[in-house]
Design a protein around this motif. Structure first.
Motif, PDB file in Angstrom:
ATOM      1  N   UNK A   1       3.690   9.717  -7.643  1.00 23.33           N
ATOM      2  CA  UNK A   1       2.525  10.006  -6.816  1.00 23.33           C
ATOM      3  C   UNK A   1       2.462  11.517  -6.595  1.00 23.33           C
ATOM      4  N   UNK A   2       1.387  11.914  -6.511  1.00 28.27           N
ATOM      5  CA  UNK A   2       1.209  13.229  -6.055  1.00 28.27           C
ATOM      6  C   UNK A   2       0.271  13.305  -4.671  1.00 28.27           C
ATOM      7  N   UNK A   3       0.230  12.313  -4.063  1.00 32.75           N
ATOM      8  CA  UNK A   3      -0.355  12.507  -2.758  1.00 32.75           C
ATOM      9  C   UNK A   3       0.689  12.976  -1.773  1.00 32.75           C
ATOM     10  N   UNK A   4      -0.002  13.221  -0.610  1.00 33.78           N
ATOM     11  CA  UNK A   4       1.154  13.996   0.525  1.00 33.78           C
ATOM     12  C   UNK A   4       1.882  12.832   1.167  1.00 33.78           C
ATOM     13  N   UNK A   5       3.028  13.082   1.344  1.00 31.89           N
ATOM     14  CA  UNK A   5       3.868  12.331   2.043  1.00 31.89           C
ATOM     15  C   UNK A   5       3.480  11.732   3.062  1.00 31.89           C
ATOM     16  N   UNK A   6       2.639  12.450   3.980  1.00 29.01           N
ATOM     17  CA  UNK A   6       2.019  11.862   5.249  1.00 29.01           C
ATOM     18  C   UNK A   6       0.919  10.833   5.042  1.00 29.01           C
ATOM     19  N   UNK A   7       0.023  10.946   3.969  1.00 29.64           N
ATOM     20  CA  UNK A   7      -0.984  10.137   3.432  1.00 29.64           C
ATOM     21  C   UNK A   7      -0.436   8.598   3.102  1.00 29.64           C
ATOM     22  N   UNK A   8       0.585   8.751   2.384  1.00 26.83           N
ATOM     23  CA  UNK A   8       1.294   7.565   1.803  1.00 26.83           C
ATOM     24  C   UNK A   8       1.882   6.856   3.153  1.00 26.83           C
ATOM     25  N   UNK A   9       2.481   7.510   3.916  1.00 24.39           N
ATOM     26  CA  UNK A   9       2.870   6.801   5.227  1.00 24.39           C
ATOM     27  C   UNK A   9       1.842   6.189   6.095  1.00 24.39           C
ATOM     28  N   UNK A  10       0.755   6.725   6.278  1.00 23.81           N
ATOM     29  CA  UNK A  10      -0.227   6.210   6.951  1.00 23.81           C
ATOM     30  C   UNK A  10      -0.938   4.966   6.191  1.00 23.81           C
ATOM     31  N   UNK A  11      -0.969   5.002   4.663  1.00 26.32           N
ATOM     32  CA  UNK A  11      -1.339   3.986   4.086  1.00 26.32           C
ATOM     33  C   UNK A  11      -0.467   2.621   4.259  1.00 26.32           C
ATOM     34  N   UNK A  12       0.767   3.119   3.888  1.00 26.76           N
ATOM     35  CA  UNK A  12       1.877   1.807   4.181  1.00 26.76           C
ATOM     36  C   UNK A  12       1.808   1.278   5.450  1.00 26.76           C
ATOM     37  N   UNK A  13       1.526   1.899   6.545  1.00 25.61           N
ATOM     38  CA  UNK A  13       1.644   1.422   7.982  1.00 25.61           C
ATOM     39  C   UNK A  13       0.347   0.625   8.118  1.00 25.61           C
ATOM     40  N   UNK A  14      -0.635   1.060   7.711  1.00 24.20           N
ATOM     41  CA  UNK A  14      -2.003   0.459   7.639  1.00 24.20           C
ATOM     42  C   UNK A  14      -1.845  -0.724   6.932  1.00 24.20           C
ATOM     43  N   UNK A  15      -1.345  -1.106   5.874  1.00 23.45           N
ATOM     44  CA  UNK A  15      -1.222  -2.140   4.921  1.00 23.45           C
ATOM     45  C   UNK A  15      -0.095  -3.327   5.567  1.00 23.45           C
ATOM     46  N   UNK A  16       1.029  -2.498   6.170  1.00 24.85           N
ATOM     47  CA  UNK A  16       1.770  -3.249   6.421  1.00 24.85           C
ATOM     48  C   UNK A  16       2.347  -2.938   7.836  1.00 24.85           C
ATOM     49  N   UNK A  17       1.518  -3.396   9.040  1.00 25.89           N
ATOM     50  CA  UNK A  17       1.766  -3.057  10.431  1.00 25.89           C
ATOM     51  C   UNK A  17       3.334  -3.303  10.781  1.00 25.89           C
ATOM     52  N   UNK A  18       3.881  -4.374  10.055  1.00 24.58           N
ATOM     53  CA  UNK A  18       5.283  -4.798  10.531  1.00 24.58           C
ATOM     54  C   UNK A  18       6.422  -3.656  10.273  1.00 24.58           C
ATOM     55  N   UNK A  19       5.955  -2.449   9.634  1.00 20.35           N
ATOM     56  CA  UNK A  19       6.618  -1.351   9.175  1.00 20.35           C
ATOM     57  C   UNK A  19       6.657  -0.370  10.498  1.00 20.35           C
ATOM     58  N   UNK A  20       5.774  -0.645  11.671  1.00 17.63           N
ATOM     59  CA  UNK A  20       5.850   0.217  12.510  1.00 17.63           C
ATOM     60  C   UNK A  20       7.137   0.410  13.510  1.00 17.63           C
ATOM     61  N   UNK A  21       7.825   1.519  13.741  1.00 21.16           N
ATOM     62  CA  UNK A  21       9.039   1.287  14.189  1.00 21.16           C
ATOM     63  C   UNK A  21      10.018   1.885  12.962  1.00 21.16           C
ATOM     64  N   UNK A  22       9.675   1.834  11.981  1.00 16.57           N
ATOM     65  CA  UNK A  22      10.569   2.002  10.790  1.00 16.57           C
ATOM     66  C   UNK A  22       9.992   3.462  10.073  1.00 16.57           C
ATOM     67  N   UNK A  23       9.223   4.163  10.812  1.00 17.06           N
ATOM     68  CA  UNK A  23       8.521   5.243  10.236  1.00 17.06           C
ATOM     69  C   UNK A  23       9.217   6.197   9.525  1.00 17.06           C
ATOM     70  N   UNK A  24      10.437   6.703  10.131  1.00 27.36           N
ATOM     71  CA  UNK A  24      11.417   7.371   9.585  1.00 27.36           C
ATOM     72  C   UNK A  24      11.881   7.215   8.172  1.00 27.36           C
ATOM     73  N   UNK A  25      12.265   5.962   7.899  1.00 24.58           N
ATOM     74  CA  UNK A  25      12.688   5.359   6.832  1.00 24.58           C
ATOM     75  C   UNK A  25      11.612   5.329   5.700  1.00 24.58           C
ATOM     76  N   UNK A  26      10.482   4.776   6.356  1.00 22.10           N
ATOM     77  CA  UNK A  26       9.252   4.970   5.274  1.00 22.10           C
ATOM     78  C   UNK A  26       8.939   6.217   4.971  1.00 22.10           C
ATOM     79  N   UNK A  27       8.808   7.231   5.832  1.00 18.94           N
ATOM     80  CA  UNK A  27       8.771   8.766   5.434  1.00 18.94           C
ATOM     81  C   UNK A  27       9.835   9.122   4.294  1.00 18.94           C
TER      82      UNK A  27
END
Length: 231
Positions: free
Chosen positions: A12-38
């Motif tokens: 992917x050629x999107x910014x890391x921050x955009x990808x993290x925001x997308x993932x947290x929006x689609x999978x709210x259960x990932x909140x609290x795991x932001x560092x691992x997701x990033x």
């Protein structure tokens, strides 16, 4: 998850921050795991329609989190027939992958992207670590239960409903004209193309549909619905 070596998978050629925001929006259960997701975000991939993400009996090396697109998960028989188990869209979890990871066994299904798809493959060890988080574990188990209910319904359809009723139901709700091949319908219904063709020709003789090359025009949706809902 094992994307086949000959498949068109690109980073992917999107910014890391955009990808993290997308993932947290689609999978709210990932909140609290932001560092691992990033940390995983740079590994997000873009795959073309038709890409085989994994095949039956492959080892399960990871877990796909969909950001965009759709994946068809199916089982294949030795004579070449295919039965669709479910479609995976963003925000959902793949039952076949989770079952393989839970039991450390080979995958029991095949997954193919039906259109251009973006996803983040989560390594097996990280996925298992996330399960220690109550919110993520409850999310996975809840969707696991929902998907199992869907599969139970599919088993009932295949085992107990007549194929002509299932075909009529498959034609409904997709507009007055369908762009679909007989083989694609056979794949959805878990049967062979020849049987679907015979049934479609019968429907055409009844005046319910009109057949053309890779197209089906609905002429009497009410009749199809009566057949689909027949007891």
């Amino acid at each position: 998850m094992t994307i086949k070596p000959d498949s068109a998978a690109t980073p992917e050629h999107r910014s890391m921050g955009d990808t993290v925001v997308e993932l947290l929006g689609l999978y709210p259960a990932l909140h609290g795991l932001e560092a691992e997701v990033a940390a995983l975000a740079p590994q997000a991939l873009a795959v073309a329609a038709g890409t085989v993400l994994f095949s039956e009996n492959d080892p399960c090396k990871g877990f796909p989190l969909l950001l965009e697109g759709e994946v068809r998960v199916s089982r294949n028989s030795v004579d070449g027939r295919s039965l669709e188990l479910y479609r995976l869209v963003p925000g959902e979890l793949c039952l076949a992958s989770s079952a393989g990871l839970f039991r450390s066994q080979p995958l029991a299904a095949q997954a193919v992207a039906t259109r251009a798809t973006r996803l983040l493959p989560v390594p097996a060890a990280i996925f298992r670590g996330w399960l220690a988080q109550p919110a993520f574990r409850d999310f996975v188990l809840g969707l696991f239960a929902e998907r199992m209910a869907d599969l139970t319904g599919l088993i009932d359809e295949v085992a107990f409903q007549r194929l002509d009723r299932r075909l009529a139901a498959a034609l409904l709700g997709r507009g007055p004209e369908l762009s679909v091949t007989h083989q694609e319908l056979a794949n959805v219904l878990g049967t062979v193309r020849e049987i679907v063709t015979r049934l479609l020709r019968r429907f055409e003789r009844e005046g319910w549909i009109e057949l053309a090359r890779e197209r089906i025009r609905i002429r009497d949706g009410a009749a199809l619905r009566r057949l689909a809902e027949a007891g």
